[in-house]
Design a protein around this motif. Structure first.
Motif, PDB file in Angstrom:
ATOM      1  N   ASP A   7      75.605 -27.742 -25.256  1.00 50.79           N
ATOM      2  CA  ASP A   7      76.634 -28.748 -26.066  1.00 50.79           C
ATOM      3  C   ASP A   7      75.967 -29.932 -26.397  1.00 50.79           C
ATOM      4  N   LEU A   8      75.401 -30.586 -25.314  1.00 55.28           N
ATOM      5  CA  LEU A   8      74.904 -31.980 -25.332  1.00 55.28           C
ATOM      6  C   LEU A   8      73.474 -31.965 -26.083  1.00 55.28           C
ATOM      7  N   TYR A   9      72.603 -30.948 -26.069  1.00 51.97           N
ATOM      8  CA  TYR A   9      71.316 -30.969 -26.660  1.00 51.97           C
ATOM      9  C   TYR A   9      71.423 -29.696 -27.509  1.00 51.97           C
ATOM     10  N   PRO A  10      71.930 -29.633 -28.522  1.00 50.44           N
ATOM     11  CA  PRO A  10      72.138 -28.567 -29.211  1.00 50.44           C
ATOM     12  C   PRO A  10      70.770 -28.152 -30.134  1.00 50.44           C
ATOM     13  N   VAL A  11      70.395 -26.858 -30.242  1.00 50.01           N
ATOM     14  CA  VAL A  11      69.278 -26.549 -30.897  1.00 50.01           C
ATOM     15  C   VAL A  11      68.890 -27.107 -32.164  1.00 50.01           C
ATOM     16  N   SER A  12      70.157 -27.168 -33.113  1.00 56.59           N
ATOM     17  CA  SER A  12      70.215 -27.690 -34.277  1.00 56.59           C
ATOM     18  C   SER A  12      69.760 -29.098 -34.641  1.00 56.59           C
ATOM     19  N   ARG A  13      69.696 -29.873 -33.427  1.00 54.11           N
ATOM     20  CA  ARG A  13      69.351 -31.169 -33.560  1.00 54.11           C
ATOM     21  C   ARG A  13      68.091 -31.405 -34.023  1.00 54.11           C
ATOM     22  N   TYR A  39      67.036 -36.756 -26.158  1.00 52.99           N
ATOM     23  CA  TYR A  39      67.794 -36.566 -27.271  1.00 52.99           C
ATOM     24  C   TYR A  39      67.756 -35.376 -28.112  1.00 52.99           C
ATOM     25  N   VAL A  40      66.430 -35.340 -28.559  1.00 52.40           N
ATOM     26  CA  VAL A  40      66.093 -34.117 -29.343  1.00 52.40           C
ATOM     27  C   VAL A  40      65.743 -32.931 -28.706  1.00 52.40           C
ATOM     28  N   SER A  41      65.236 -32.949 -27.614  1.00 52.38           N
ATOM     29  CA  SER A  41      64.736 -31.538 -26.621  1.00 52.38           C
ATOM     30  C   SER A  41      65.686 -31.268 -25.533  1.00 52.38           C
ATOM     31  N   GLY A  42      66.479 -32.443 -24.955  1.00 50.41           N
ATOM     32  CA  GLY A  42      67.103 -32.090 -23.643  1.00 50.41           C
ATOM     33  C   GLY A  42      66.180 -32.044 -22.422  1.00 50.41           C
ATOM     34  N   TYR A  43      64.913 -32.383 -22.784  1.00 46.23           N
ATOM     35  CA  TYR A  43      63.871 -32.125 -21.755  1.00 46.23           C
ATOM     36  C   TYR A  43      63.869 -33.720 -20.928  1.00 46.23           C
ATOM     37  N   ASP A  44      64.167 -33.742 -19.788  1.00 46.26           N
ATOM     38  CA  ASP A  44      64.109 -35.048 -18.961  1.00 46.26           C
ATOM     39  C   ASP A  44      62.793 -34.961 -18.259  1.00 46.26           C
ATOM     40  N   ALA A  79      64.209 -27.671 -23.415  1.00 41.09           N
ATOM     41  CA  ALA A  79      63.635 -27.587 -24.660  1.00 41.09           C
ATOM     42  C   ALA A  79      63.017 -26.160 -24.716  1.00 41.09           C
ATOM     43  N   SER A  80      62.896 -25.230 -24.207  1.00 38.13           N
ATOM     44  CA  SER A  80      62.692 -24.035 -24.273  1.00 38.13           C
ATOM     45  C   SER A  80      63.438 -23.210 -25.331  1.00 38.13           C
ATOM     46  N   ARG A  81      64.621 -23.692 -25.393  1.00 37.97           N
ATOM     47  CA  ARG A  81      65.605 -22.979 -26.457  1.00 37.97           C
ATOM     48  C   ARG A  81      64.986 -23.440 -27.772  1.00 37.97           C
ATOM     49  N   LEU A  82      64.272 -24.523 -27.831  1.00 37.89           N
ATOM     50  CA  LEU A  82      64.014 -24.853 -29.278  1.00 37.89           C
ATOM     51  C   LEU A  82      62.984 -23.958 -29.995  1.00 37.89           C
ATOM     52  N   GLY A  83      62.121 -23.181 -29.273  1.00 37.74           N
ATOM     53  CA  GLY A  83      61.328 -22.156 -30.000  1.00 37.74           C
ATOM     54  C   GLY A  83      59.981 -22.804 -30.404  1.00 37.74           C
ATOM     55  N   VAL A  84      59.839 -24.164 -29.837  1.00 43.66           N
ATOM     56  CA  VAL A  84      58.462 -24.526 -30.229  1.00 43.66           C
ATOM     57  C   VAL A  84      57.215 -24.334 -29.379  1.00 43.66           C
ATOM     58  N   PRO A 141      70.296 -44.275 -35.780  1.00 43.15           N
ATOM     59  CA  PRO A 141      71.378 -44.132 -36.366  1.00 43.15           C
ATOM     60  C   PRO A 141      72.003 -42.682 -36.072  1.00 43.15           C
ATOM     61  N   LEU A 142      71.046 -41.443 -35.627  1.00 47.43           N
ATOM     62  CA  LEU A 142      71.449 -40.363 -35.032  1.00 47.43           C
ATOM     63  C   LEU A 142      72.041 -40.352 -33.971  1.00 47.43           C
ATOM     64  N   ARG A 143      71.475 -41.183 -33.056  1.00 48.93           N
ATOM     65  CA  ARG A 143      71.820 -41.252 -31.662  1.00 48.93           C
ATOM     66  C   ARG A 143      73.177 -42.288 -31.442  1.00 48.93           C
ATOM     67  N   ALA A 144      73.394 -42.980 -32.434  1.00 50.51           N
ATOM     68  CA  ALA A 144      74.562 -43.940 -32.390  1.00 50.51           C
ATOM     69  C   ALA A 144      75.821 -43.172 -32.496  1.00 50.51           C
ATOM     70  N   ARG A 145      75.762 -41.928 -33.528  1.00 53.27           N
ATOM     71  CA  ARG A 145      77.116 -41.197 -33.870  1.00 53.27           C
ATOM     72  C   ARG A 145      77.033 -40.005 -32.713  1.00 53.27           C
ATOM     73  N   LYS A 146      77.878 -40.388 -31.800  1.00 51.80           N
ATOM     74  CA  LYS A 146      78.089 -39.527 -30.670  1.00 51.80           C
ATOM     75  C   LYS A 146      78.956 -38.098 -30.944  1.00 51.80           C
ATOM     76  N   SER A 147      78.533 -37.059 -30.827  1.00 51.69           N
ATOM     77  CA  SER A 147      79.259 -35.586 -30.853  1.00 51.69           C
ATOM     78  C   SER A 147      80.414 -35.594 -30.043  1.00 51.69           C
ATOM     79  N   PRO A 148      81.349 -34.788 -30.401  1.00 51.34           N
ATOM     80  CA  PRO A 148      82.282 -34.421 -29.116  1.00 51.34           C
ATOM     81  C   PRO A 148      81.926 -34.213 -27.829  1.00 51.34           C
ATOM     82  N   ALA A 149      80.736 -33.503 -27.743  1.00 54.60           N
ATOM     83  CA  ALA A 149      80.416 -33.129 -26.248  1.00 54.60           C
ATOM     84  C   ALA A 149      79.624 -34.447 -25.781  1.00 54.60           C
TER      85      ALA A 149
END
Length: 371
Positions: A7-13, A39-44, A79-84, A141-149
């Motif tokens: 939810d927090l780090y969707p693949v669509s991002r 933010y982009v990958s979920g990888y800390d 990040a493994s979910r991204l398929g990169v 600008p993308l990070r400023a607009r938080k998703s519901p999650a």
């Protein structure tokens, strides 16, 4: 609402980021460990001198350069979910040259805002004819607009730091030092569910007039007003930040007078929040109250800052920022009044702009707490 990593780090991002990168006229983003990469990958990812870098070109497929010894961590991250493709490099390889070769001819790239100078200069050497700009021009600008999650994660962070403020009165006693009180608060921040303590400000008496006062060995005295500004990072990666004011014994009439002004100013700014109003108008809503009461020269900082994967990020609530509020904007509202050498006060809540109005994410009392 229970939030998951998906939810927090969707693949669509990733696709949204590539589209925004192209729209900004950049050929690629180069994202090293830090909030932009997460933010982009979920990888800390660990921030190391060895290069870890998610490469997001507008033409061609994204890939991630990873030191071979960090490959297992990357493969087990979101990040493994991204398929990169994960491109592992060895100790004697030049990962910067590899990125440059793979990207080919470019004009302009965006570098993660928190990229080390060590890495940005190596990229410049590897791509000497490529203009470097901040990736924040795309990601801000993308990070400023938080998703519901993301809002749910910030709401949980707010509840956790509220639980800490509820314990602060038992720590604040005359005769204790700021440092000892700060240690108790830090332990409470972790016990409330944070994974890191990002800051603990305990400004007693005249130290309360310094907005970013460091903990000191000053002994708290009877009658002291104490500014307590605290925050940490939750397992989600999202941050908390809240300031309340306490008084050890009865406060002076002078302090009560301007604390009441401050409370009115903070309420005015929070009530002003809604879609379409500018960030600077929220600042003005608080500042006008304080100035009208004669304390304008003692309000020495902006009214607020965005919050999310960083404690300070876009949008900034400050004069000159004409950005209109949008649903999903998350930010602090924290006016302050500081009388040098005497005392000070600040009231801070995290807010989210909703569809029609603002929502406070902190709910501990904003009254002056006498302990």
């Amino acid at each position: 609402m229970t939030t998951t990593s998906s939810d927090l780090y969707p693949v669509s991002r990733l696709a949204a980021v590539r589209e925004a990168t192209a729209a900004a006229g950049l050929d690629a983003l180069l994202l090293t460990p830090g909030p932009d990469l997460r933010y982009v990958s979920g990888y800390d990812a660990l921030p190391l001198e060895r290069l870890t870098c998610l490469v997001v070109p507008t033409a061609g497929e994204p890939f991630m350069m990873v030191p071979r010894l960090e490959l297992p961590a990357a493969e087990h991250s979101p990040a493994s979910r991204l398929g990169v493709e994960f491109v592992a490099w060895d100790e004697t390889d030049d990962p910067y040259a590899h990125v440059a070769h793979r990207l080919g001819s470019l004009t302009k790239v965006g570098l993660a805002d928190r990229m080390w100078a060590l890495q940005s200069l190596r990229f410049r050497a590897a791509m000497p004819d490529v203009e470097q700009v901040l990736a924040g021009s795309v990601l801000g600008p993308l990070r400023a607009r938080k998703s519901p999650a993301e809002v749910a994660a910030l709401r949980a962070a707010g509840a956790a730091i509220d639980a800490v403020h509820a314990q602060v009165p038992q720590f604040l006693k005359a005769g204790r030092t700021e440092r000892v009180v700060g240690r108790d608060i830090a332990e409470a921040i972790l016990a409330a569910g944070h994974v890191t303590v990002d800051f603990v400000i305990v400004g007693s008496g005249p130290n309360g007039a310094s907005p970013h006062h460091e903990l000191s060995d000053r002994v708290i005295q009877p009658g002291d007003a104490v500014v307590v500004d605290i925050g940490g990072t939750m397992p989600s990666g999202y941050c908390s930040d809240s300031t309340r004011v306490y008084c050890v014994g009865e406060p002076s009439p002078e302090f009560v007078k301007y604390y009441d002004v401050l409370k009115e100013a903070q309420e005015a700014a929070c009530a002003h929040v809604r879609p379409g109003v500018t960030c600077e108008s929220v600042d003005a809503a608080a500042r006008d109250v304080i100035t009208a009461a004669g304390y304008g020269e003692y309000f020495i900082h902006r009214t607020g800052h965005g919050i999310g994967l960083e404690t300070h990020e876009d949008p900034y609530i400050v004069s000159g920022n004409t950005t209109p509020m949008e649903p999903g904007f998350a930010f602090s509202v924290e006016p302050g009044i500081y009388l040098p050498g005497r005392h000070g006060a600040r009231i801070e809540d995290i807010m989210v702009c909703g569809e029609t109005a603002g929502e406070r994410l902190n709910h501990s009392t904003r009254d002056l707490v006498i302990v």
